[in-house]
Design an enzyme around this catalytic site. Structure first.
Site, PDB file in Angstrom:
ATOM      1  N   SER A 110       1.514  14.153   6.916  1.00 49.87           N
ATOM      2  CA  SER A 110       0.215  13.777   7.458  1.00 49.87           C
ATOM      3  C   SER A 110      -0.152  12.353   7.009  1.00 49.87           C
ATOM      4  O   SER A 110      -0.094  12.035   5.832  1.00 49.87           O
ATOM      5  CB  SER A 110      -0.831  14.775   6.974  1.00 49.87           C
ATOM      6  OG  SER A 110      -2.067  14.395   7.471  1.00 49.87           O
ATOM      7  N   GLY A 111      -0.504  11.528   7.974  1.00 51.63           N
ATOM      8  CA  GLY A 111      -0.907  10.154   7.659  1.00 51.63           C
ATOM      9  C   GLY A 111       0.256   9.179   7.655  1.00 51.63           C
ATOM     10  O   GLY A 111       0.089   8.007   7.330  1.00 51.63           O
ATOM     11  N   THR A 115       1.109   9.790  15.083  1.00 55.15           N
ATOM     12  CA  THR A 115       0.306   9.641  16.297  1.00 55.15           C
ATOM     13  C   THR A 115       0.325   8.190  16.779  1.00 55.15           C
ATOM     14  O   THR A 115       0.483   7.921  17.971  1.00 55.15           O
ATOM     15  CB  THR A 115      -1.133  10.112  16.025  1.00 55.15           C
ATOM     16  OG1 THR A 115      -1.044  11.434  15.516  1.00 55.15           O
ATOM     17  CG2 THR A 115      -1.975  10.097  17.262  1.00 55.15           C
ATOM     18  N   ASN A 160      -5.680  11.700   5.901  1.00 60.11           N
ATOM     19  CA  ASN A 160      -5.652  10.814   7.064  1.00 60.11           C
ATOM     20  C   ASN A 160      -7.021  10.865   7.735  1.00 60.11           C
ATOM     21  O   ASN A 160      -7.546  11.928   8.005  1.00 60.11           O
ATOM     22  CB  ASN A 160      -4.539  11.320   8.011  1.00 60.11           C
ATOM     23  CG  ASN A 160      -4.393  10.443   9.236  1.00 60.11           C
ATOM     24  OD1 ASN A 160      -5.149   9.494   9.426  1.00 60.11           O
ATOM     25  ND2 ASN A 160      -3.417  10.766  10.069  1.00 60.11           N
ATOM     26  N   SER A 163      -6.521  12.604  11.397  1.00 63.40           N
ATOM     27  CA  SER A 163      -5.397  13.535  11.326  1.00 63.40           C
ATOM     28  C   SER A 163      -5.364  14.429  12.555  1.00 63.40           C
ATOM     29  O   SER A 163      -6.391  14.981  12.973  1.00 63.40           O
ATOM     30  CB  SER A 163      -5.546  14.372  10.061  1.00 63.40           C
ATOM     31  OG  SER A 163      -4.442  15.210   9.940  1.00 63.40           O
ATOM     32  N   SER A 164      -4.171  14.568  13.144  1.00 65.37           N
ATOM     33  CA  SER A 164      -4.052  15.448  14.306  1.00 65.37           C
ATOM     34  C   SER A 164      -4.098  16.881  13.794  1.00 65.37           C
ATOM     35  O   SER A 164      -3.305  17.256  12.939  1.00 65.37           O
ATOM     36  CB  SER A 164      -2.715  15.227  15.009  1.00 65.37           C
ATOM     37  OG  SER A 164      -2.468  13.857  15.139  1.00 65.37           O
ATOM     38  N   GLY A 390       1.861  16.752  10.691  1.00 66.33           N
ATOM     39  CA  GLY A 390       2.892  16.528   9.681  1.00 66.33           C
ATOM     40  C   GLY A 390       2.874  17.599   8.623  1.00 66.33           C
ATOM     41  O   GLY A 390       1.913  18.364   8.479  1.00 66.33           O
ATOM     42  N   GLU A 392       2.187  19.381   5.405  1.00 69.37           N
ATOM     43  CA  GLU A 392       1.065  19.117   4.492  1.00 69.37           C
ATOM     44  C   GLU A 392       1.012  20.098   3.331  1.00 69.37           C
ATOM     45  O   GLU A 392       1.372  21.260   3.455  1.00 69.37           O
ATOM     46  CB  GLU A 392      -0.290  19.060   5.200  1.00 69.37           C
ATOM     47  CG  GLU A 392      -0.451  19.837   6.449  1.00 69.37           C
ATOM     48  CD  GLU A 392      -1.806  19.649   7.113  1.00 69.37           C
ATOM     49  OE1 GLU A 392      -2.196  18.507   7.384  1.00 69.37           O
ATOM     50  OE2 GLU A 392      -2.463  20.672   7.346  1.00 69.37           O
TER      51      GLU A 392
HETATM   52  N1  LIG Z   1       2.077   1.098  13.098  1.00 69.83           N
HETATM   53  C1  LIG Z   1       0.898   1.118  12.515  1.00 69.83           C
HETATM   54  N2  LIG Z   1       0.204  -0.010  12.393  1.00 69.83           N
HETATM   55  C2  LIG Z   1      -0.991  -0.009  11.808  1.00 69.83           C
HETATM   56  N3  LIG Z   1      -1.599   1.067  11.290  1.00 69.83           N
HETATM   57  C3  LIG Z   1      -0.962   2.240  11.376  1.00 69.83           C
HETATM   58  C4  LIG Z   1       0.316   2.322  12.001  1.00 69.83           C
HETATM   59  N4  LIG Z   1       0.699   3.590  11.939  1.00 69.83           N
HETATM   60  C5  LIG Z   1      -0.293   4.266  11.313  1.00 69.83           C
HETATM   61  N5  LIG Z   1      -1.293   3.466  10.980  1.00 69.83           N
HETATM   62  C6  LIG Z   1      -2.530   3.827  10.268  1.00 69.83           C
HETATM   63  O1  LIG Z   1      -2.352   5.052   9.619  1.00 69.83           O
HETATM   64  C7  LIG Z   1      -3.310   6.007  10.062  1.00 69.83           C
HETATM   65  C8  LIG Z   1      -2.663   7.382  10.162  1.00 69.83           C
HETATM   66  O2  LIG Z   1      -1.725   7.383  11.205  1.00 69.83           O
HETATM   67  P1  LIG Z   1      -1.513   8.635  12.158  1.00 69.83           P
HETATM   68  O3  LIG Z   1      -2.802   9.187  12.571  1.00 69.83           O
HETATM   69  O4  LIG Z   1      -0.571   8.203  13.188  1.00 69.83           O
HETATM   70  O5  LIG Z   1      -0.818   9.634  11.177  1.00 69.83           O
HETATM   71  P2  LIG Z   1      -0.126  10.990  11.563  1.00 69.83           P
HETATM   72  O6  LIG Z   1       1.254  10.903  11.058  1.00 69.83           O
HETATM   73  O7  LIG Z   1      -0.309  11.266  12.987  1.00 69.83           O
HETATM   74  O8  LIG Z   1      -0.914  12.004  10.672  1.00 69.83           O
HETATM   75  P3  LIG Z   1      -1.318  13.512  10.998  1.00 69.83           P
HETATM   76  O9  LIG Z   1      -0.106  14.303  10.788  1.00 69.83           O
HETATM   77  O10 LIG Z   1      -2.356  13.782  10.034  1.00 69.83           O
HETATM   78  O11 LIG Z   1      -1.770  13.530  12.404  1.00 69.83           O
HETATM   79  C9  LIG Z   1      -3.773   5.510  11.395  1.00 69.83           C
HETATM   80  O12 LIG Z   1      -5.081   5.921  11.656  1.00 69.83           O
HETATM   81  C10 LIG Z   1      -3.688   4.011  11.225  1.00 69.83           C
HETATM   82  O13 LIG Z   1      -4.834   3.562  10.570  1.00 69.83           O
HETATM   83 MG   LIG Z   2      -1.338  12.532  14.071  1.00 63.64          MG
END
Ligand SMILES: Nc1ncnc2c1ncn2[C@@H]1O[C@H](COP(=O)(O)OP(=O)(O)OP(=O)(O)O)[C@@H](O)[C@H]1O
Ligand SMILES: [Mg+2]
Length: 1078
Positions: A110-111, A115, A160, A163-164, A390, A392
């Protein structure tokens, strides 16, 4: 001109190594160091073969611009530095050109950025695939589904901020040209428990906060909501605001996105009504009320909220109220109603809220799918993008975490399977021998969870379906029996004594060693959540709602369709959908993005080695590299390989004519690379050790330097030679022009010299001829003269006897006389007028009469003047005499004179005899008055003027007062010695008196008059006739005047024009009186 293509490679300007396969030595430390080094240089992407490792930068990097999209478009995977775009491009092109369905699997905790990565992939594909109004609309709808689903399905967690809380798999469908046609979204298990309760530091789903902050007052009023978060029990208070997130703006984005995706206004309205109803459900509170049978029955404390919910959703208030107080159980056509106690009522309320929300979410997905569904029935190619929650580990992990982590286990499983399978397949395809490699296979953990007989999920279902009392504890007991011996299962109470003394493991928990770490699950709630029970009374109440959306969300509430069979449990549903997903993924060509979280603080620039190390371990990345390298570390198709290294061998440089493979063979032989270091596949060369590749790279680098020098040398030579040739050409041009010019000059000079010489010669010749001719003529003339004289002599000798000797003189005189006669006769007729001023005089006819003619003119003029004078009367004569006198005295001496010539001398300007005022004066002067005129007497003290009457009589000069006529001074003419005046154009004059005379007591007079010339002339004439002496008239610009005892100098200067044309007199000092004459 053909465009020169620049071949680049991932290996150019690499920071660390861009592909972990090339890491040397390959161990955990160097792996992490390489990631860290790249992360520190803003290189967040690194490859393991075709897998992309992405490290969350937690800040926006400038690497997602449209320029970058263009850069990566249609380029080979290893051509540019690692990027998520390279993977997307590879997947898209392979889908379009090779007709292979693709899936993009994004994993990580997660994070870690899953996404974000999925959105980047989608936006890249949208940017590079077809164009056109229709295609663009499809793209826009696909992209805009993201904000809608994120608003309803994402929430802030401790890990996050976005977080999805649901799993998402999206199939994007393309036609044969690669233009997008539409898509299908599948969603996996929304974490609905979040609707009613959130762990500390976390938030409910974004949409609740977005509505309250972003909706207009009007809209909120319609939804019967208030802006204040604290009004709602379901909104955890401690982290209502998220840094850097603008809920209000996001609300507008969501509404806009809904519109683009195709939601009708009434649909959007219904969706928000349901959201509002869920929020308000949390505010319904219950109180116990004793009943006759001694049991407690729950009653709603304040029915206001209930009433509003019912108004909002069109539910009959009494029906809903009853559903919160009673529960009807139906069995074999028998209905039994039991009352609910307060705890049960709260349970029912929360279950309703959770169900409403999660069903709304599923409805949204279905609705979006309806909009983005491909319209045509043509064969489609598919690209699936999987973004699932992700892995967690929380402090309290419950059923949801168990499900989520199970899903991640499955993904890891498929990753292992597919990478290994792909690797193996490649070796088989290329005809290369395959060596087995050891790695951790998590199939055993998957089995622990999903095994149909002994799996944890099966156990849970069994427990839920079992008659009798079922609690979470009985479930744990069962697990303790069945899974006790499993390597990855840990529980305090299991038969296995390993954990009996493990105090970190509470009694009500079990622990699973997941591939990504150990997770301890609280069994509390497992049974309930798996059952996912909603009392039938509630679903029926919902179905009865006068609200089409709510009605549609609860189809099982329709009494006509009562189904007594138990619905499938949440666990088994999830297991089935994951299984379908896995099957789906296996049919597609996988592309991996493995997301890594650099730190736990959501902060940029921090790279926590331990955290990264942990993720690398559980993601099995090192094994991934090892598998990739098991046979051969590096592989490359023959063409690019030859292209890159052909300069290392004479035979292949600069062009290799044969097939690429043999070129590479020749190249490797020439370079003497040991045979065990490489293998020739069907289309690729396989290099066993990264060392060999680096050696090749090193050689290439050196060779490139040599080549660069060579190119530079040739270029310099070429440049110098071209310059030289140009200079030479220019020199020839300049020289030819100069020569021409010089020759022209020389020719001109020679030509002009020739002309001069020629002219001299011609001149000389001509002169010579002339001389000769002249001489000849003179000779002829001389001869003629001599002949004439001779003839003359002859004739005279012959005729002398016929002429008198002085006839010639007589003829001369006669001729002269005739001429004179003619002259005088002509003059008589041409005589000018008798006016003395007539200047006419006839022209002279003969030169010999010149002096006669002039004399005649003089005589005639004198005669004419005489004639004129003879006509004068005596008086006129006097006037002219006077004027003559004046001319003699002043002409060319005094500048005032010329102006006086034209003025007649009048003498008596003042008519004293006629003016009675001057009678006394007239009486006092009995002589004839020659001049009577007003003059200015200059005051000797200050140079100022006083008017005086100036009288000149035959014997005297008198000065009298102008007003009274009293005589002021009387001077006999004999006492006047001198008159002085300046040579200038002024009327000042001094009358000097004889020293010692009676009148001289007061000194000389300094006067000024307008008629100075007349006065001076008359004074002179009168004095002359009276005293027979000439009066001395001194004309000088500086003279002395006697004032009493002093002599004062009167000086005339060419003064300023201050007073116009009037001269001014000023006493400068005792001895100087200055007259400024303009
Ligand atoms: N390529 C990137 N460039 C800039 N910031 C990023 C990038 N990837 C992720 N982030 C930052 O990290 C944060 C978390 O990313 P994201 O929501 O994609 O995580 P996730 O893996 O989908 O987590 P979860 O499993 O909780 O959904 C985003 O809100 C953004 O602020
Ligand atoms: Mg996500």
């Amino acid at each position: 001109m053909a465009k020169m293509e620049v071949k680049t490679s991932l290996l150019d300007d690499m920071i660390g190594v861009g592909d972990m396969v090339l890491l040397e030595p390959l161990d955990e430390d160097s792996f992490i160091n390489n990631l860290k080094k790249r992360f520190d240089h803003n290189e967040v992407y690194t490859y393991i073969g075709s897998v992309v490792i992405s490290i969350n930068p937690y800040r926006s990097l400038p690497i997602y611009t449209p320029e970058k999209v263009e850069e990566y478009r249609n380029r080979n995977f290893y051509e540019l530095s690692p990027h998520i775009f390279a993977l997307s491009d590879e997947a898209y092109r392979s889908l379009r050109d090779q007709d292979k369905d693709q899936c993009i699997l994004i994993t990580g905790e997660s994070g870690a950025g899953k996404t974000e990565a999925s959105k980047l992939v989608m936006s890249y594909v949208a940017a590079v695939c077809g164009k056109g109004a229709e295609v663009n609309q499809v793209k826009e709808q696909l992209l805009q589904s993201n904000p809608v689903l994120e608003a309803f399905g994402n929430a802030k967690t401790v890990r996050n901020d976005n977080s999805s809380r649901f799993g998402k798999y999206m199939d994007i469908e393309f036609d044969f040209k690669g233009d997008p046609l539409g898509g299908v979204i599948s969603n996996y298990l929304l974490e609905k428990s979040r609707v009613v309760k959130q762990p500390r530091g976390e938030r409910n789903f974004h949409i609740f906060y977005q509505i309250l902050s972003g909706a207009s007052e009007d809209f909120l009023c319609k939804l019967k909501l208030e802006q204040d978060f604290s009004r709602y029990n379901y909104l955890g208070l401690d982290s209502a605001k998220v840094n850097g997130v603008d809920d209000a703006a996001n609300f507008r984005t969501v509404r806009n996105a809904m519109q683009i995706v195709g939601f009708m206004d009434h649909e959007t309205q219904s969706v928000f009504e349901v959201v509002a109803a869920v929020l308000k459900l949390g505010n319904i509170e219950f109180k116990p009320e004793s009943r006759v049978n001694g049991l407690d029955e729950s009653k709603i404390k304040d029915k206001n909220e209930l009433k509003e919910i019912c108004e909002l959703t069109g539910i009959d208030q009494s029906v809903l109220e009853r559903a919160f107080s009673f529960r009807t159980v139906e069995a074999k056509q028998e209905k039994v109603s039991t009352t609910l106690n307060v705890a049960q009522a709260y349970y029912a309320r929360d279950a309703l809220a959770k169900n409403l929300y999660s069903r709304l979410f599923s409805w949204l997905v279905t609705r979006i799918n309806e909009s983005i569904k491909a319209q045509t029935k043509v064969r489609k190619k598919v690209m699936g993008v999987l973004d699932i929650y992700g892995f967690e580990i929380f402090e309290d992990n419950s059923f949801e975490q168990f499900i989520i982590n199970y899903c991640n286990e499955k993904l890891q499983q498929i990753f292992i399977e597919l990478t290994l399978k792909e690797e193996q397949e490649e070796y088989i395809r290329e005809g290369i021998e395959w060596t087995h490699i050891e790695y951790f296979n998590n199939a055993i953990i998957c089995d622990l969870i999903e095994n149909n007989q002994t799996g944890i999920l099966a156990m849970l279902d069994e427990e839920c379906l079992r008659p009798g009392t079922v609690t979470d504890d009985t479930f744990l007991e069962k697990l303790n029996q069945v899974c006790a011996t499993h390597q990855h299962f840990e529980s305090r109470m299991s038969k296995c004594s390993r954990f009996l003394n493990d105090t970190t493991l509470p009694h009500s928990c079990f622990r699973i060693q997941h591939y990504a770490g150990k997770v301890m699950y609280q069994v509390e709630g497992f049974v309930d959540k798996n059952n996912d029970l909603l009392y039938r009374d509630l679903s029926q109440a919902m179905w009865k709602a006068n609200h089409s959306l709510i009605k549609a969300l609860f189809p099982e509430g329709n009494p006509a369709k009562i189904n007594l069979k138990r619905p499938p449990t949440a666990g088994s549903q999830f297991k089935a959908s994951v299984a379908t997903l896995m099957k789906n993924l296996q049919t597609k060509n996988p592309n991996y993005i493995r997301c890594i979280k650099p730190n736990d603080k959501k902060a940029a620039h921090i790279f926590n080695d331990a955290l990264v190390c942990h993720q690398i371990r559980y993601l099995g990345l090192l094994e991934n590299v090892r598998v990739r390298r098991a046979g051969y570390a590096f592989r490359q198709a023959y063409e690019p390989c030859l292209e890159r290294y052909k300069m290392l061998c004479k035979q292949t440089w600069p062009h290799w004519r044969g097939p690429a493979r043999s070129g590479v063979e020749v190249l490797f032989n020439e370079l003497e690379i040991p045979e065990e270091e490489f293998s020739f596949g069907r289309s690729k060369i396989f290099i066993r050790n990264p060392r060999t590749l680096f050696k090749l790279e090193e050689l290439r680098k050196q060779r490139l330097e040599d080549l660069a020098t060579l190119i530079e040398k040739i270029y310099r030579g070429w440049k110098c030679r071209t310059r030289f040739l140009l200079m030479k050409k220019s020199q020839v041009v300049i020289a030819s022009w100069y020569r021409r010019y010089a020759q022209q000059k020389k020719y001109q000079k020679i030509k002009s010299s020739a002309i001069i010489v020629q002219s001299y010669i011609r001149g000389w010749k001509a002169r010579k001829l002339l001389r000769e001719l002249k001489h000849q003529r003179r000779c002829n003339e001389a001869a003629t003269i001599i002949a004439a004289y001779w003839h003359g002599t002859q004739v005279r000798r012959e005729y002398r006897k016929f002429f008198r000797a002085n006839a010639g003189r007589k003829i001369y005189e006669f001729t002269l006389q005739r001429l004179m006669q003619k002259y005088f006769l002509e003059m008589k007729n041409k005589m000018p007028s008798l006016s003395p001023i007539d200047k006419n005089w006839p022209a002279r006819p003969y030169l010999f009469l010149d002096s006669t003619h002039k004399e005649l003119k003089r005589i005639f003029h004198l005669w004419r003047c005489k004639k004129y004078r003879d006509q004068f009367t005596d008086q006129q004569k006097l006037i002219y005499e006077e004027k003559l006198e004046a001319s003699e005295l002043f002409k060319d001496k005094k500048a005032l004179y010329p102006a006086s010539v034209g003025q007649p001398f009048q003498g008596a300007y003042l008519e004293i005899s006629k003016n009675p005022k001057y009678k006394k004066l007239k009486d006092a002067v009995d002589e004839k008055i020659i001049i009577a005129e007003v003059v200015n007497k200059i005051n000797r003290a200050n140079g100022k003027a006083t008017s005086r009457i100036f009288l000149l009589t035959k014997n005297n000069v008198l000065l009298a007062d102008q007003k009274s006529g009293n005589i002021k001074s009387e001077v006999p003419l004999g006492d006047v010695t001198k008159v002085s005046m300046s040579s200038q154009n002024d009327g000042f004059f001094a009358v000097h008196l004889k020293e010692g005379s009676g009148a001289a007591g007061k000194g000389d007079f300094l006067l000024s008059s307008d008629h100075l010339i007349e006065m001076a002339t008359k004074l002179y004439r009168t004095t002359l006739s009276q005293t027979k002496q000439k009066l001395n008239i001194e004309i000088s610009d500086e003279f002395l005047v006697q004032f009493r005892q002093d002599k004062v100098c009167v000086k005339f200067i060419q003064g300023s024009q201050k007073n116009g044309n009037i001269p001014t007199c000023k006493r400068k000092n005792n001895r100087l009186l200055e007259v400024a004459v303009p």
